[in-house]
Scaffold this active site. Structure first.
Site, PDB file in Angstrom:
ATOM      1  N   LYS A 128      38.719  33.017  38.463  1.00 44.97           N
ATOM      2  CA  LYS A 128      37.619  33.482  39.316  1.00 44.97           C
ATOM      3  C   LYS A 128      38.009  33.117  40.589  1.00 44.97           C
ATOM      4  CE  LYS A 128      32.645  33.435  40.587  1.00 44.97           C
ATOM      5  NZ  LYS A 128      31.239  33.514  40.020  1.00 44.97           N
TER       6      LYS A 128
ATOM      7  N   GLU B   5      37.609  28.416  38.617  1.00 47.67           N
ATOM      8  CA  GLU B   5      37.322  29.075  39.777  1.00 47.67           C
ATOM      9  C   GLU B   5      37.728  28.157  40.898  1.00 47.67           C
ATOM     10  OE1 GLU B   5      33.179  29.365  40.688  1.00 47.67           O
ATOM     11  OE2 GLU B   5      33.676  30.637  42.462  1.00 47.67           O
TER      12      GLU B   5
END
Ligand code: 5MM
Length: 335
Positions: free
Chosen positions: A217, A175
Site C-alpha cells: 500500500k 503500508e
C-alpha cells in the site's frame, strides 16, 4: 483451495478497490467533529453501517479494512459487520498495527507498535472471517529525516508483521506511508519513497516473506502539501511508476494507493493518470483510499439518518469514478 495468493488476487480484481474504513477512534472522532457529529461509539457504528450497506458497494469494492472495534460490531439488525461484508463477497481486512509513538532520540520521526501479541490477535481475526491484515508505518519528510535508523527499524517491523500474518494464512497489506504534508519538493518525495520501499523489500526478503502473497500500500509520489508548486497528475504518474520500477520486485501481485490527505478529486485524477501509463507493468494497481473515498459521504451525512441515502450515493459515486480511473477513463468534468 483458498491461498494467500488467491485472496490477494481477489483483492486486486479488475475495476475494484479497497475501502480503508479503519480509522482509529481518535481519527474518526476528529472527522466527526468536523461535520458536527458527536464522536461516540454508537455514531461510529452507525457511520460504518451506512458505508457497508451502500447499495452496489460490491461492484466497486473487493475488500474493506476494519478497525478492531468494527470487526467485533454489528449492524442495527444484529448481523455482524464481517458477515454483512462476506455476504456481499467482500474480503474483510483487519488493521493490526497499534498506531505510532515517537521514535526516541529521533525528533520528527515515529515508529509503529503492535508486534508483541500479533500472532494471537491475527489468529482470532482469522477465526472471525478476516483474510487480510494491514499495518501502516509512517515516514515524515523533514530536512534531516527520515533517517536510515528510522527507515531500517520501521521496515524491519513491517517485515516481521508480514511474516507473522502469512504464517496465519492472512495476506499482509504492507503500508509504508511517506507523508504528503510538508514543504518538500517532488524530487525529495521520490528519493525518500524509493529509499523506504527499497529497504522494505530487503527486509521482507530477509524475513522470508513470500512476496507472491503480499500487497504493497503506497503513497502517490508527489511534492509536499506546502510546496508552492503542486505536482500535476501526469508528473505524479511518471514519478510514481519510476519509483515502483526502481524499488518493487516483479513477484509482487499488486500495489494499492492511499490518498494521504489529498482531495478526493485529486486522488482520483492521480489514479487515472497512473492507470493510463500502467501498460505492461507486472503489478495490478488499484485504490485503497480512506479520506479520498469517505469525505463526500461524511459531508452528506452529518450524523442525520434522513441523509443516509444521499451519503451512500456520494460514496457510490466516488467509487464509480475511481473504478473508471482504473481504466484511465475518468476526467474532471465528471465531478
Ligand atoms: C483510515 O486511516 C487509516 C488508519 O489511520 P489511524 O490509525 O491514524 O486512524 C490509515 O492507515 C489508512 O488506511 C491509510 O493511510 C489510507 O488512508 P488515506 O486517508 O490516506 O487514504
Amino acid at each position: 483451495m483458498e491461498t494467500i495468493q488467491s485472496i490477494a488476487s481477489s483483492l486486486l480484481a479488475d475495476g475494484k478497490g479497497v475501502l480503508a474504513a479503519d480509522q482509529s477512534a481518535g481519527t474518526i472522532g476528529r472527522q466527526m467533529e468536523a461535520i458536527d457529529v458527536e464522536p461516540s461509539a454508537e455514531n461510529r457504528r452507525r457511520y460504518r453501517e451506512l458505508l457497508f450497506t451502500t447499495p452496489d458497494i460490491e461492484k466497486y469494492v473487493s475488500g474493506v479494512i476494519l478497525h478492531d472495534s468494527t470487526i467485533r460490531n454489528t449492524a442495527s439488525d444484529g448481523i455482524a459487520f464481517v458477515d454483512l461484508l462476506l455476504g456481499k463477497g467482500i474480503v474483510p481486512i483487519i488493521k493490526v498495527d497499534k498506531g505510532t509513538v515517537e521514535h526516541q532520540g529521533f525528533p520528527g520521526e515515529v515508529v509503529t507498535q503492535g508486534l508483541d501479541d500479533l500472532g494471537e490477535r491475527v489468529e482470532e481475526y482469522y477465526s472471525m472471517g478476516a483474510r487480510a491484515a494491514k499495518w501502516r508505518a509512517v515516514f515524515n519528510i523533514g530536512k534531516d529525516y527520515p533517517t536510515d535508523a528510522n527507515i531500517e527499524l520501521d521496515c524491519l517491523t513491517l517485515a516481521r508483521y508480514a511474516a507473522i500474518a502469512q504464517s496465519h494464512n492472512m495476506v499482509p497489506i504492507v503500508e509504508p506511508e511517506v507523508i504528503f504534508k510538508g514543504g518538500h519538493d517532488l524530487a525529495r518525495a521520490e528519493e525518500v519513497t524509493t529509499r523506504v520501499q527499497t529497504v522494505l523489500f530487503e527486509k521482507l526478503n530477509e524475513q522470508r516473506v513470500d512476496l507472491t502473497g503480499i500487497i504493497l500500500k503506497s503513497n502517490f509520489v508527489l511534492a509536499g502539501s506546502e510546496y508552492p508548486e503542486q505536482t500535476n497528475a501526469e508528473d505524479v504518474a511518471v514519478t510514481t511508476i519510476r519509483t515502483f520500477k526502481e524499488a518493487v520486485p516483479e513477484a509482487l501481485p499488486g500495489i494499492v494507493f492511499l490518498s494521504g490527505g489529498q482531495t478526493p478529486e485529486r486522488s482520483t485524477a492521480n489514479l487515472n493518470a497512473v492507470s493510463k501509463i500502467n501498460e505492461g507493468l507486472p503489478w495490478k494497481l488499484t485504490f485503497s483510499f480512506s479520506r479520498g473515498l469517505e469525505k463526500p459521504a461524511q459531508e452528506a451525512w452529518r450524523g442525520d439518518d434522513t441523509n443516509k441515502a444521499k451519503a451512500q450515493r456520494a460514496l457510490a459515486e466516488r467509487l464509480r469514478l475511481n473504478s473508471l480511473a482504473l481504466r484511465g477513463e475518468y476526467n474532471e468534468e465528471m465531478e
